[in-house]
Motif scaffolding. Sequence first.
Motif, PDB file in Angstrom:
ATOM      1  N   SER A 172       0.727  -1.239  -0.092  1.00 45.45           N
ATOM      2  CA  SER A 172       0.130   0.033   0.081  1.00 45.45           C
ATOM      3  C   SER A 172       0.855   1.307   0.083  1.00 45.45           C
ATOM      4  O   SER A 172       2.085   1.261   0.538  1.00 45.45           O
ATOM      5  CB  SER A 172      -0.861  -0.099   1.052  1.00 45.45           C
ATOM      6  N   TRP A 173       0.332   2.251  -0.332  1.00 43.61           N
ATOM      7  CA  TRP A 173       0.942   3.647  -0.452  1.00 43.61           C
ATOM      8  C   TRP A 173       0.389   4.231   0.867  1.00 43.61           C
ATOM      9  O   TRP A 173      -0.884   4.392   1.030  1.00 43.61           O
ATOM     10  CB  TRP A 173       0.805   4.483  -1.836  1.00 43.61           C
ATOM     11  N   LEU A 174       1.163   5.196   1.522  1.00 43.59           N
ATOM     12  CA  LEU A 174       0.859   6.013   2.524  1.00 43.59           C
ATOM     13  C   LEU A 174       1.428   7.118   2.608  1.00 43.59           C
ATOM     14  O   LEU A 174       2.204   7.676   1.894  1.00 43.59           O
ATOM     15  CB  LEU A 174       1.433   5.439   3.907  1.00 43.59           C
ATOM     16  N   VAL A 175       0.505   8.030   3.027  1.00 47.04           N
ATOM     17  CA  VAL A 175       0.862   9.716   3.131  1.00 47.04           C
ATOM     18  C   VAL A 175       1.108   9.794   4.697  1.00 47.04           C
ATOM     19  O   VAL A 175       0.320   9.639   5.511  1.00 47.04           O
ATOM     20  CB  VAL A 175      -0.244  10.684   2.910  1.00 47.04           C
ATOM     21  N   VAL A 176       2.582  10.091   4.897  1.00 47.57           N
ATOM     22  CA  VAL A 176       3.113  10.063   6.336  1.00 47.57           C
ATOM     23  C   VAL A 176       3.410  11.509   6.691  1.00 47.57           C
ATOM     24  O   VAL A 176       4.154  12.170   5.583  1.00 47.57           O
ATOM     25  CB  VAL A 176       4.381   9.000   6.358  1.00 47.57           C
ATOM     26  N   THR A 177       2.940  12.064   7.622  1.00 45.07           N
ATOM     27  CA  THR A 177       3.001  13.397   8.133  1.00 45.07           C
ATOM     28  C   THR A 177       4.151  13.141   9.079  1.00 45.07           C
ATOM     29  O   THR A 177       4.042  12.556   9.977  1.00 45.07           O
ATOM     30  CB  THR A 177       1.856  14.003   8.690  1.00 45.07           C
ATOM     31  N   ARG A 178       5.295  13.816   8.907  1.00 43.33           N
ATOM     32  CA  ARG A 178       6.332  13.691   9.729  1.00 43.33           C
ATOM     33  C   ARG A 178       7.190  14.919   9.944  1.00 43.33           C
ATOM     34  O   ARG A 178       7.320  15.588   8.950  1.00 43.33           O
ATOM     35  CB  ARG A 178       7.213  12.743   9.049  1.00 43.33           C
ATOM     36  N   ASP A 179       7.641  14.980  10.963  1.00 44.83           N
ATOM     37  CA  ASP A 179       8.725  16.041  11.356  1.00 44.83           C
ATOM     38  C   ASP A 179      10.085  15.895  10.814  1.00 44.83           C
ATOM     39  O   ASP A 179      10.749  14.986  11.479  1.00 44.83           O
ATOM     40  CB  ASP A 179       8.727  16.580  12.863  1.00 44.83           C
ATOM     41  N   THR A 180      10.582  16.438   9.990  1.00 46.23           N
ATOM     42  CA  THR A 180      12.023  16.255   9.219  1.00 46.23           C
ATOM     43  C   THR A 180      13.001  16.519  10.274  1.00 46.23           C
ATOM     44  O   THR A 180      14.185  16.108   9.939  1.00 46.23           O
ATOM     45  CB  THR A 180      11.978  16.652   7.789  1.00 46.23           C
ATOM     46  N   VAL A 181      12.898  17.138  11.175  1.00 42.83           N
ATOM     47  CA  VAL A 181      13.981  17.559  12.242  1.00 42.83           C
ATOM     48  C   VAL A 181      13.954  16.420  13.110  1.00 42.83           C
ATOM     49  O   VAL A 181      15.284  16.137  13.552  1.00 42.83           O
ATOM     50  CB  VAL A 181      13.733  19.121  12.701  1.00 42.83           C
ATOM     51  N   THR A 182      12.860  16.132  13.906  1.00 40.89           N
ATOM     52  CA  THR A 182      12.908  15.298  14.850  1.00 40.89           C
ATOM     53  C   THR A 182      12.677  13.678  14.315  1.00 40.89           C
ATOM     54  O   THR A 182      12.795  12.908  15.149  1.00 40.89           O
ATOM     55  CB  THR A 182      11.753  15.650  16.107  1.00 40.89           C
ATOM     56  N   ILE A 239       6.720  10.870  13.784  1.00 37.31           N
ATOM     57  CA  ILE A 239       5.662  10.879  12.762  1.00 37.31           C
ATOM     58  C   ILE A 239       4.255  11.314  13.705  1.00 37.31           C
ATOM     59  O   ILE A 239       4.053  10.733  14.644  1.00 37.31           O
ATOM     60  CB  ILE A 239       5.483   9.371  12.397  1.00 37.31           C
ATOM     61  N   LEU A 240       3.651  12.049  12.811  1.00 38.71           N
ATOM     62  CA  LEU A 240       2.559  13.011  13.385  1.00 38.71           C
ATOM     63  C   LEU A 240       1.180  12.344  12.863  1.00 38.71           C
ATOM     64  O   LEU A 240       0.254  12.546  13.628  1.00 38.71           O
ATOM     65  CB  LEU A 240       2.634  14.299  12.973  1.00 38.71           C
TER      66      LEU A 240
END
Length: 96
Positions: free
Chosen positions: A65-75, A78-79
């Motif tokens: 499956s494909w996911l849209v992952v919302t992530r803080d690229t600094v820390t 995964i939000l």
Amino acid sequence: MLIPHPLLGPRDAQEFTYLGDARLLDRPDPAAADAETAFCDYVFLRDNPAGVHSELWFHEQGDRSWLVVTRDTVTHEILGTKLARGVALAQNRCGK
């Protein structure tokens, strides 16, 4: 890093392949007057933000499956995660 898959629960990031910016779901209209410029920008120009960002991840070693992952690229926190199909359908990008 564990990615919370919406259907399968927490999965190791090594099971996934990272594609890039989730804005790839917002493909330009090929019939538009500026289609050539829009597709050039779509293919070659990418933002690389520091902070919260939505990304596409493919569950290659799992349910594919494909996911849209919302992530803080600094820390790397995964939000949230969503199935990309649901996001694309909500944007009216995949048809019916």
